[in-house]
Design an enzyme around this catalytic site. Sequence first.
Site, PDB file in Angstrom:
ATOM      1  N   ARG A  15      10.513  29.921 -20.911  1.00 27.32           N
ATOM      2  CA  ARG A  15      10.106  28.696 -20.216  1.00 27.32           C
ATOM      3  C   ARG A  15      10.964  28.464 -18.986  1.00 27.32           C
ATOM      4  O   ARG A  15      10.517  28.646 -17.851  1.00 27.32           O
ATOM      5  CB  ARG A  15      10.182  27.493 -21.163  1.00 27.32           C
ATOM      6  CG  ARG A  15       9.454  26.232 -20.641  1.00 27.32           C
ATOM      7  CD  ARG A  15      10.245  25.437 -19.617  1.00 27.32           C
ATOM      8  NE  ARG A  15      11.483  24.894 -20.152  1.00 27.32           N
ATOM      9  CZ  ARG A  15      12.341  24.183 -19.444  1.00 27.32           C
ATOM     10  NH1 ARG A  15      12.100  23.931 -18.148  1.00 27.32           N
ATOM     11  NH2 ARG A  15      13.466  23.739 -19.972  1.00 27.32           N
ATOM     12  N   ASP A  16      12.199  28.077 -19.184  1.00 27.69           N
ATOM     13  CA  ASP A  16      13.067  27.730 -18.060  1.00 27.69           C
ATOM     14  C   ASP A  16      13.348  28.942 -17.181  1.00 27.69           C
ATOM     15  O   ASP A  16      13.521  28.822 -15.974  1.00 27.69           O
ATOM     16  CB  ASP A  16      14.372  27.136 -18.601  1.00 27.69           C
ATOM     17  CG  ASP A  16      15.149  26.364 -17.550  1.00 27.69           C
ATOM     18  OD1 ASP A  16      14.629  26.171 -16.439  1.00 27.69           O
ATOM     19  OD2 ASP A  16      16.290  25.960 -17.833  1.00 27.69           O
ATOM     20  N   HIS A 207      23.672  22.906 -21.432  1.00 29.23           N
ATOM     21  CA  HIS A 207      22.709  23.725 -20.686  1.00 29.23           C
ATOM     22  C   HIS A 207      23.291  23.942 -19.285  1.00 29.23           C
ATOM     23  O   HIS A 207      23.118  23.110 -18.405  1.00 29.23           O
ATOM     24  CB  HIS A 207      21.384  22.964 -20.626  1.00 29.23           C
ATOM     25  CG  HIS A 207      20.266  23.700 -19.959  1.00 29.23           C
ATOM     26  ND1 HIS A 207      19.151  24.143 -20.644  1.00 29.23           N
ATOM     27  CD2 HIS A 207      20.062  24.047 -18.664  1.00 29.23           C
ATOM     28  CE1 HIS A 207      18.319  24.722 -19.793  1.00 29.23           C
ATOM     29  NE2 HIS A 207      18.848  24.678 -18.586  1.00 29.23           N
ATOM     30  N   HIS A 209      23.825  25.967 -15.707  1.00 32.38           N
ATOM     31  CA  HIS A 209      23.337  26.916 -14.707  1.00 32.38           C
ATOM     32  C   HIS A 209      24.549  27.540 -14.023  1.00 32.38           C
ATOM     33  O   HIS A 209      25.600  26.920 -13.915  1.00 32.38           O
ATOM     34  CB  HIS A 209      22.435  26.210 -13.698  1.00 32.38           C
ATOM     35  CG  HIS A 209      21.091  25.871 -14.263  1.00 32.38           C
ATOM     36  ND1 HIS A 209      19.907  26.312 -13.709  1.00 32.38           N
ATOM     37  CD2 HIS A 209      20.730  25.138 -15.339  1.00 32.38           C
ATOM     38  CE1 HIS A 209      18.886  25.874 -14.415  1.00 32.38           C
ATOM     39  NE2 HIS A 209      19.361  25.146 -15.413  1.00 32.38           N
ATOM     40  N   CYS A 240      15.601  25.348 -11.083  1.00 33.57           N
ATOM     41  CA  CYS A 240      14.762  24.151 -11.099  1.00 33.57           C
ATOM     42  C   CYS A 240      13.928  24.084  -9.819  1.00 33.57           C
ATOM     43  O   CYS A 240      14.489  24.101  -8.719  1.00 33.57           O
ATOM     44  CB  CYS A 240      15.620  22.896 -11.225  1.00 33.57           C
ATOM     45  SG  CYS A 240      14.680  21.363 -11.156  1.00 33.57           S
ATOM     46  N   ASN A 249      20.018  30.063 -15.303  1.00 32.67           N
ATOM     47  CA  ASN A 249      20.852  29.622 -16.417  1.00 32.67           C
ATOM     48  C   ASN A 249      21.953  30.636 -16.694  1.00 32.67           C
ATOM     49  O   ASN A 249      21.910  31.770 -16.229  1.00 32.67           O
ATOM     50  CB  ASN A 249      19.988  29.502 -17.676  1.00 32.67           C
ATOM     51  CG  ASN A 249      18.884  28.483 -17.527  1.00 32.67           C
ATOM     52  OD1 ASN A 249      19.076  27.315 -17.812  1.00 32.67           O
ATOM     53  ND2 ASN A 249      17.724  28.930 -17.077  1.00 32.67           N
TER      54      ASN A 249
END
Length: 305
Positions: A15-16, A207, A209, A240, A249
């Site tokens: 997903r991310d 989380h 990055h 993002c 990430n």
Amino acid sequence: MKLPKSVIIKEVGPRDGLQNEKHLVATADKISWIDSLSRTGLSYIEASSFVHPKWIPQLADALEVLKGIKRNPAVTYASLVPNIKGLDRALESNVDEINVFMSASEGHNVRNINKSINETYPILGEVVKEAKMAGKSVRGYISTVISCPYDGPVAPAEVRKVADHLFTMGIDEISLGDTIGVAVPNQVECLLEELLPHFGPNRLAMHFHDTRGTALANVVKSLEMGITIFDSSLGGLGGCPYARGASGNVSTEDLLYMLHEMGINTGIDFNAIIKSAQYIERKLGKKLKSKQMEIKRAEGKESFS
């Protein structure tokens, strides 16, 4: 160093990791990739997002992906959901966990969700209520917990305020996102000093990055403060769409190498993770930027073609 004996790694690559990739990965390849991840020992995979396809074209096939994967009963499969319409589709896919999201800063929240923070709460509250009624666990993402690309530094008290609202809704766990990857360990310490007395370590995840190369240092600081849940993405994929300059990430394989060398158990097979990273590297047609993948290529185990 005071360190935990084990941690939970939550893989967010499908997903991310993919949401910021311009090269569209075929649905069948996404399914094969997630199936490979399901065999690595991971206990959690964020498989896709039910955001409107106009905003994230890469994840327009969320329903097909969730219906196509081979479910490992030891793995929780999650998906990001923005609203009730997205929840309906997510429930149709029989996803295990619903993930909702918002920001700790107004500027990013408006650009990411097109609503103010206060306007976002009732929308998420409705999603949480309906998801719980459907028997699903719910995870909340809070973005820009350190700094915002539009508003600048974010006070830890503002993050606590948002977290308190989300937990009051009934959310089970909150993932704290350094969305633009600017955090350094003393900032992480300040944030957690604000949050831990109110919420404890067991309901919080980090989380990070790695925009400025400080993600692993921030993980170590979090470990020292009692955090045992971390999000990561294979190959350091991610970023993002609404935070210009934000890179991927923290890499799953780099995180695993560090944790395993520190004697911290993850239950994850490092070599299986590398093979899964090599698979998506080939499908994306570009070299993944993690240190471990660079090492594998230097060793002659080139997967990129």
